[in-house]
Design a protein around this motif. Structure first.
Motif, mmCIF file in Angstrom:
data_model
loop_
_atom_site.group_PDB
_atom_site.id
_atom_site.type_symbol
_atom_site.label_atom_id
_atom_site.label_comp_id
_atom_site.label_asym_id
_atom_site.label_seq_id
_atom_site.Cartn_x
_atom_site.Cartn_y
_atom_site.Cartn_z
ATOM 1 N N ALA A 1 19.215 3.844 -0.645
ATOM 2 C CA ALA A 1 18.250 4.730 0.010
ATOM 3 C C ALA A 1 17.012 4.931 -0.857
ATOM 4 N N ASP A 2 17.186 4.948 -2.170
ATOM 5 C CA ASP A 2 16.064 5.115 -3.084
ATOM 6 C C ASP A 2 15.177 3.869 -3.070
ATOM 7 N N VAL A 3 15.797 2.697 -3.099
ATOM 8 C CA VAL A 3 15.019 1.456 -3.011
ATOM 9 C C VAL A 3 14.192 1.438 -1.722
ATOM 10 N N GLU A 4 14.780 1.933 -0.656
ATOM 11 C CA GLU A 4 14.099 1.951 0.641
ATOM 12 C C GLU A 4 13.118 3.109 0.769
ATOM 13 N N GLY B 1 6.169 5.833 -20.304
ATOM 14 C CA GLY B 1 6.385 6.813 -19.251
ATOM 15 C C GLY B 1 7.141 6.216 -18.084
ATOM 16 N N SER B 2 7.798 7.074 -17.325
ATOM 17 C CA SER B 2 8.707 6.615 -16.272
ATOM 18 C C SER B 2 8.000 5.942 -15.109
ATOM 19 N N GLY B 3 6.744 6.296 -14.882
ATOM 20 C CA GLY B 3 6.030 5.750 -13.748
ATOM 21 C C GLY B 3 5.892 4.242 -13.782
ATOM 22 N N ARG B 4 5.963 3.654 -14.964
ATOM 23 C CA ARG B 4 5.784 2.208 -15.084
ATOM 24 C C ARG B 4 7.076 1.423 -14.845
ATOM 25 N N VAL B 5 8.222 2.077 -14.985
ATOM 26 C CA VAL B 5 9.462 1.297 -14.994
ATOM 27 C C VAL B 5 10.540 1.778 -14.034
ATOM 28 N N ARG B 6 10.415 2.966 -13.460
ATOM 29 C CA ARG B 6 11.549 3.503 -12.709
ATOM 30 C C ARG B 6 11.921 2.633 -11.510
ATOM 31 N N SER B 7 10.941 2.125 -10.779
ATOM 32 C CA SER B 7 11.271 1.326 -9.594
ATOM 33 C C SER B 7 12.082 0.095 -9.966
ATOM 34 N N SER C 1 0.819 -1.222 0.000
ATOM 35 C CA SER C 1 0.000 0.000 0.000
ATOM 36 C C SER C 1 0.846 1.262 0.000
ATOM 37 N N ARG C 2 2.107 1.152 0.447
ATOM 38 C CA ARG C 2 2.999 2.319 0.457
ATOM 39 C C ARG C 2 3.876 2.377 -0.796
ATOM 40 N N GLY C 3 3.555 1.585 -1.801
ATOM 41 C CA GLY C 3 4.313 1.610 -3.041
ATOM 42 C C GLY C 3 5.617 0.853 -2.983
ATOM 43 N N ILE C 4 5.716 -0.139 -2.085
ATOM 44 C CA ILE C 4 6.927 -0.961 -1.962
ATOM 45 C C ILE C 4 6.512 -2.413 -2.173
ATOM 46 N N PRO C 5 6.204 -2.783 -3.418
ATOM 47 C CA PRO C 5 5.744 -4.148 -3.670
ATOM 48 C C PRO C 5 6.884 -5.151 -3.535
ATOM 49 N N GLY C 6 6.517 -6.411 -3.419
ATOM 50 C CA GLY C 6 7.537 -7.451 -3.442
ATOM 51 C C GLY C 6 8.071 -7.877 -2.092
ATOM 52 N N LEU C 7 7.541 -7.328 -0.981
ATOM 53 C CA LEU C 7 7.977 -7.792 0.332
ATOM 54 C C LEU C 7 7.428 -9.190 0.562
ATOM 55 N N ARG C 8 8.286 -10.093 0.986
ATOM 56 C CA ARG C 8 7.898 -11.501 1.129
ATOM 57 C C ARG C 8 8.331 -12.050 2.496
#
Length: 450
Positions: free
Chosen positions: A112-115, A177-183, A33-40
């Motif tokens: 830091a950006d990943v976090e 657009g960058s929103g789809r791939v930057r992370s 929900s905070r935009g940090i997908p993939g936590l397992r």
């Protein structure tokens, strides 16, 4: 060395009434929900933390939020034995003196950006940082040989992989657009490129190719942050890309990065700063010997003059940019420079004339800019916006609506903050004509598509 058990965490879990499995599930859900997908994380993860293992950021902050919601009171990571690990607030803003310092800085920035560290997300654009970076690029002697003495041997295939990833992500960025791939780009930098730079074994020759490849992808990540209008973060990435290019001794790449910094400054309404950066880019372009780079940097100088309202200096710079472009030898230039063709140059000319209020020439060059590579969806949206804006300046409102309608349709396909800003700019230009039926229909189309 045996870890000390984290009794504070164990006590807080008991007070909150969480099972280990339940806490891990809430953590994963909150991350999504905070935009940090993939936590397992699972119950074993929580057990390891109780045993004294320290999870990476942003886990402590997410846990603090979970506990605070359950207990109904403020909870800090220190309260459960996970004190915050601080990063310097200026991380990434400095062009460091040595290769070792540069690697430490850029890898810390990626981490830091990943976090999603708050000081990065909220960071603002600092003219002084960009100016200092440009000066150091131009004046600093080599800051140590780019060599690594780690355990993993770095070879040509590692560098080739980074180039291929950069090419693929760049194509996706232009199309969607960058929103789809930057992370995904930042995650790749942190998980794949960082270990090569920091822990790899490489000699000076390999180190230079590795630095250049890392600089290209770091520049792309910075450009994507700019496209998302995260300007402080974008600036930090571009400065660090410039530092990597310095380690590679790559004047062509340095010129391209400085031009990107000038581009951002113009967009942010800082034409004087853009003028300085574009001139630094020209110096590097001349050192590289690539005329297309010189044209790219000089046309940005022209755009900066247009932003300052100096039509004479703008015209002179446009003439110099055109002359440099006509003398280019495209077959001898880097592959990453292929995007800068006659259509791209025409778009930059159109920007200048639009900003100077010359609708006639803005339209003429905007039409030339549309003879472009169809893969550049975002670029086509920008160029259609230029055409529409120029047509409004000429009073051809219905023709402008036709161009704007196509621009709005493309904008609806893109995740790009800059695209939305172009849409809002066009709406303002059409506002004096809002009572016309064609404009009313255009606004309705925009609301339905963007």
């Amino acid at each position: 060395m045996e870890r000390e058990p984290n009794r504070l965490l164990q006590q807080l879990i008991a007070e909150a009434g969480f099972s280990r499995k339940g806490l891990a599930r809430r953590l994963n859900d909150l991350g999504t929900s905070r935009g940090i997908p993939g936590l397992r994380y699972d119950h074993s993860s929580v057990l390891r933390w109780i045993g004294g293992q320290r999870p990476r950021e942003p886990v402590p902050c997410l846990l603090a939020e979970i506990f605070a919601l359950r207990l109904g009171r403020p909870v800090d990571p220190e309260d459960f034995g996970m004190p915050a690990i601080s990063s310097p607030l200026h991380l990434g803003q400095e062009f460091t003196h040595t290769w070792v310092e540069g690697v430490a800085t850029v890898t810390a920035l990626w981490r830091a950006d990943v976090e999603r560290r708050r000081f990065l997300v909220d960071s603002t654009f600092a003219i002084g940082a960009g100016a200092a970076g440009a000066v150091r690029w131009l004046t600093s002697p080599p800051g140590g040989r780019p060599v690594g003495a780690g355990a993993r041997k770095v070879g040509r295939s590692d560098v080739t992989a980074i180039h291929e990833v950069t090419r693929s992500f760049g194509e996706l960025d232009n199309r969607f657009g960058s929103g789809r791939v930057r992370s995904a780009v930042v995650k790749y930098l942190d998980t794949a490129v960082s270990p090569l730079l920091r822990d790899g074994s490489y000699d000076e020759a390999t180190g230079r190719t590795l630095a250049a490849a890392a600089a290209e992808l770091t520049r792309l990540a910075g450009w994507m942050a700019y496209d998302l209008e995260q300007h402080g973060l974008a600036q930090r990435y571009l400065i660090q890309a410039l530092r990597l290019a310095h380690g590679a001794d790559d004047h062509a790449l340095g010129s391209e990065i400085l031009s990107g910094m000038a581009h951002q400054a113009i967009y942010m309404g800082q034409p004087s700063h853009a003028l300085d950066l574009s001139r630094a880019a020209q110096l590097s372009a001349r050192r590289s010997g690539h005329r297309t780079l010189l044209a790219a940097a000089t046309v940005l100088e022209a755009h900066a003059h247009a932003g300052l309202g100096d039509s004479r200096s703008c015209a002179q710079a446009l003439n110099e940019a055109e002359a440099a472009f006509e003398r280019r030898r495209a077959s001898e230039e880097p592959e990453w420079l292929r995007y800068f063709d006659s259509a791209y140059l025409a778009a930059k000319f159109s920007h200048c004339f639009r900003d100077l209020g010359d609708g006639e020439r803005a339209v003429s060059f905007a039409r030339r800019s549309l003879d472009m590579d169809g893969r550049f969806v975002r670029g086509r949206m920008f160029n259609l916006s230029l055409l529409a804006g120029g047509l409004v300046q000429r009073g051809e409102v219905e023709a402008a609506c036709t161009a704007a309608r196509e621009a709005f349709s493309l904008a609806g396909e893109l995740q790009s903050a800059r695209t939305r800003t172009y849409v809002e700019d066009l709406r303002r230009r059409f506002e004096p004509f809002r009572k016309l039926s064609a404009v009313r229909e255009l606004f309705e189309h925009q609301l339905a598509t963007v």
